[in-house]
Design a protein around this motif. Structure first.
Motif, short mmCIF file in Angstrom:
data_model
loop_
_atom_site.label_atom_id
_atom_site.label_comp_id
_atom_site.label_asym_id
_atom_site.label_seq_id
_atom_site.Cartn_x
_atom_site.Cartn_y
_atom_site.Cartn_z
N UNK A 19 1.04 -1.11 0.03
CA UNK A 19 -0.06 0.01 -0.31
C UNK A 19 0.47 1.28 0.09
N UNK A 20 1.94 1.11 0.83
CA UNK A 20 2.80 2.12 0.63
C UNK A 20 3.35 2.68 -0.74
N UNK A 21 3.94 1.35 -1.33
CA UNK A 21 4.14 1.57 -2.77
C UNK A 21 3.48 2.10 -3.28
N UNK A 22 1.82 1.51 -3.52
CA UNK A 22 1.26 1.99 -4.28
C UNK A 22 0.72 3.58 -3.79
N UNK A 23 0.98 3.62 -2.96
CA UNK A 23 0.35 5.28 -2.87
C UNK A 23 2.12 6.25 -2.66
N UNK A 41 -5.11 7.13 4.47
CA UNK A 41 -4.59 7.97 4.84
C UNK A 41 -3.41 7.32 3.52
N UNK A 42 -2.63 6.97 3.22
CA UNK A 42 -1.79 7.13 2.28
C UNK A 42 -2.77 7.38 1.21
N UNK A 43 -3.97 7.75 0.47
CA UNK A 43 -4.60 8.36 -0.39
C UNK A 43 -4.82 9.77 -0.07
N UNK A 44 -5.15 10.58 1.18
CA UNK A 44 -5.18 11.84 1.62
C UNK A 44 -4.36 12.30 1.37
N UNK A 45 -5.25 13.66 0.78
CA UNK A 45 -4.09 13.94 -0.17
C UNK A 45 -2.62 14.87 1.11
N UNK A 46 -3.74 15.31 2.19
CA UNK A 46 -3.00 15.45 3.59
C UNK A 46 -3.37 15.45 4.87
N UNK A 47 -3.23 14.20 5.01
CA UNK A 47 -3.60 13.43 6.91
C UNK A 47 -4.69 13.39 6.57
#
Length: 698
Positions: free
Chosen positions: A123-127, A417-423
């Motif tokens: 998920x971190x890699x994709x985000x 959160x990995x896909x959110x623009x600012x947390x």
């Protein structure tokens, strides 16, 4: 059965220090799903790469070697899950008969050495926006490993793995299926009797002294009542299998009435290929014919089972036979003529995310009504043994046992959160807040400014502007929640409309300022809302904007009315008013201690990217053609600019009574920002809140 959001092809390269020996390098790639991790299961191997040369000549400069491997690893990507990838780098001494560069059957291998090992989250890699995604591996500090390196200083350089990925074409395909109904079944005797009983029941309601509304009809009055003109209308529902004899509806056609000859045009049904069958065209799907009964909503009449592959092979003007179950036997019950079926490319969710053409925002609202009980009570859903840190350093996130609200917050943050623009933006409702202790149904919890106790619930110190209204890590999420739970006074009643109206106002502001944005909104509550009419009205207006809402029931309350409301507002209840598009879900998260609770929550989160893509297709948004004219500061500014932020002098002039009785529009506009301003506490002692009374939540 599993339905990934997409399929990813992963390619690996490694950077290693110069070696003192002629050697080859290969990778062993393994993966572990979070469900396997919770059960303590080991990693599963995805296979070893080919052997590539990484030797250095004696006169070569002391430079790192970058080795790209040809092997491609295919992995499913689940939006709602976390998957770990482990990469192990091996060295192997080579004995070459002809050429060092020809690694074929002419090469003999021996003397293998494990050089480095490391893990990363898929998920971190994709985000991540980085290309390629770089992971630092842990070097094996053994005499053997150091012996293979050219110099002792080379060991300090470490080993990095570089990962690139591409989405498979199937993940970007949209399926469009158009059916015409032939010889649709007429009203059965049972349906006729049901209609007669329904009319008798309506007559009873018209003469009753007190209004009556069953659980299944919850929200009916707010939705304008049943649409009696559509009684016996037909609708096609596309379903996919979850497990044996359990089907999940993924798409419903608009209800229509059959003509005198039993014909009906259901129009094209459009959805993503992965949403339909997880990218496996041979997987069985069900096309179910339902009839609208105003006493029970849509009820099944007949169905046909097929696969997307079979529909593509059938082509145009082919028919599916619908069957119904009568006396334990399957009987023919009309036909569906396949007018057209096609697969066409379309932008994927990951394309939108990685192109940054659309702001994706995560906003959470937490129930602080008195029905949750005071946090000091052991039975309270807000009770926690974790201490509240006043420094905001984030060191107390894992202390003690998390309460149900904290577990939900952590799950939501880690998944979105990995896909959110600012947390993640955090709000509360149903509490009396300092300094005037007026009841607020939409106040910010997020840290701001220097993130000190004086900035409780999101604002800076008095007289300072708001600078940050989002939580950017898990510890800050827990800290903001615990600080608010300690300071506010639990009250009531449970009202959703204020928060949903804030979402609508902000979404309308995005549209007016031409800022491409989409919001994932989560409401955590322990009960049913008391402002049903207002909530339904706001949800219907919000459904035409860029927002999805997930209502999560926390605890062991009876959430059947909320489930019925979501079902009815989605159009399945046959009411006059309904959502423009299905963007509201309800999930009973319970206490989030059992695996079934977690799976239900993850399933609801997993539908969000499909709702996002449905809206993008409706608005004809192309991530490649979109012109990015916004900055990340626009997202935080949208909260501050919803209304005029009152000065401390204006706030002190507002009485508690007028603070409670302010009109709903101004209530939302003002409280989103102004409710966060509190008096400076003395030292590190948090302000005392008034005693909680269960009578407040009424």
């Amino acid at each position: 059965m599993e339905y990934p959001l997409s399929q990813l092809d992963l390619r690996f390269a490694v950077r290693i220090p110069p070696l003192s020996k002629r050697a080859g390098c290969f990778l062993d790639v393994q993966h572990q799903d979070e469900r396997a991790l919770e059960r303590g299961m080991a990693f599963d191997s995805l296979g070893r790469s080919e052997l590539s040369s990484c030797s250095f000549a004696a006169s070569a400069p002391a430079a790192e070697a970058r080795i790209a491997f040809q092997k491609v690893y295919c992995l499913p990507h689940f939006f709602e899950r976390r998957k770990k990838i482990r990469v192990i780098v091996f060295l192997e001494k080579l004995l070459v008969r002809e050429s060092m560069l020809q690694l074929s059957s002419k090469v003999r291998h021996n003397e293998q050495l494990l050089l480095a090992c490391g893990e990363f989250s898929l998920k971190d890699m994709v985000a991540s926006k980085a290309e390629p995604f770089t992971v630092a591996l842990d070097m094996q500090e053994t005499p053997e490993a150091k012996h293979w390196l050219r110099t002792t200083d080379d060991a300090k350089r470490g080993v990095d793995v570089l990962v690139t990925f591409t989405e498979r074409t199937s993940a970007r395909m949209i399926a469009s299926i158009h059916f015409m109904g032939r010889d649709m079944p007429s009203k059965s005797f049972v349906l006729s009797k049901r209609r007669s009983l329904t009319r008798s029941f309506r007559k009873f309601l018209s003469t009753a002294d007190t209004p009556y509304e069953s659980t299944d009809e919850y929200g009916g009055s707010a939705l304008g009542g049943r649409n009696w003109e559509q009684e016996n209308a037909l609708s096609l529902v596309v379903q996919r299998p979850l497990q044996s004899d359990v089907w999940e509806s993924v798409l419903r056609s608009a209800p229509i009435s059959a003509d005198s000859k039993g014909g009906a045009d259901f129009g094209p049904l459009t959805l993503s290929r992965h949403q339909l069958n997880g990218g496996e065209d041979g997987r069985t799907i069900r096309i179910e014919l339902q009839r609208l009964s105003l006493g029970e909503g849509f009820v099944r009449v007949a169905y046909a089972e097929t696969t997307l592959r079979r529909l593509l092979d059938l082509g145009r003007s082919r028919r599916l036979v619908l069957v119904s179950i009568a006396d334990g036997k399957l009987q023919p019950c009309g036909e569906l003529e396949l007018v057209s079926v096609s697969l066409s490319p379309s932008p994927s969710f990951l394309e939108f995310h990685r192109s940054e053409s659309v702001i994706i925002d995560t906003t959470v609202a937490i129930d602080f009504t008195a029905s949750n009980l005071d946090p000091s009570i052991a039975q309270s859903l807000h009770n926690s043994s974790a201490r509240v840190s006043l420094t905001g350093s984030g060191t107390n996130g894992d202390e003690g046992t998390l309460n149900p609200y904290e577990r939900c917050l952590c799950q939501v943050y880690e998944l979105l959160s990995p896909y959110s623009a600012s947390g993640m933006s955090m709000f509360g409702f149903g509490a009396r807040i300092p300094p005037l202790w007026g009841t607020s149904h939409c106040f910010s919890l997020s840290p701001g400014g220097a993130y000190t106790a004086a900035s409780m619930c999101g604002g800076g110190k008095q007289g300072q502007p708001f600078t940050d209204l989002t939580c950017t890590d898990r510890e800050k999420v827990l800290y903001a929640y615990r600080r608010a739970a300690h300071q506010v006074a639990f009250a009531g009643p449970t009202l959703f409309a204020h928060f949903i109206r804030m979402l609508r106002i902000r979404s309308e502001k995005f549209v007016a300022e031409r800022i491409p944005a989409y919001t994932f909104a989560i409401i955590l509550t322990d009960g049913v809302m008391k402002d049903l009419v207002e909530t339904v009205s706001e949800l219907i207006q919000l459904s035409s904007l860029g927002c999805s809402v997930v209502i999560m029931g926390v605890g062991s309350s009876n959430f059947a009315p909320l489930e019925a409301l979501v079902r009815n507002i989605s159009g399945a209840g046959g009411y006059q008013n309904a959502l423009v598009r299905n963007m509201v879900q309800f999930v009973d998260a319970g206490t989030l201690r059992t695996e079934s609770d977690i799976l239900r929550l993850q399933s609801a989160i997993g539908r969000l990217p499909h709702e996002f893509m449905e809206f993008m297709r409706t608005e004809n948004v192309d991530p490649a053609a979109a012109n990015r004219t916004w900055s990340r500061a626009d997202l935080s500014a949208s909260f501050r600019n919803i209304g005029i932020v009152p000065s401390p002098e204006q706030m002190s002039a507002v009485s508690a009574e007028s603070y409670r009785n302010v009109a709903i529009e101004e209530h939302v506009r003002m409280l989103v920002n102004s409710s966060t301003r509190i008096q400076e506490p003395s030292g590190e002692v948090l302000a005392r809140r008034p005693a909680v009374s269960s009578r407040d939540d009424s």
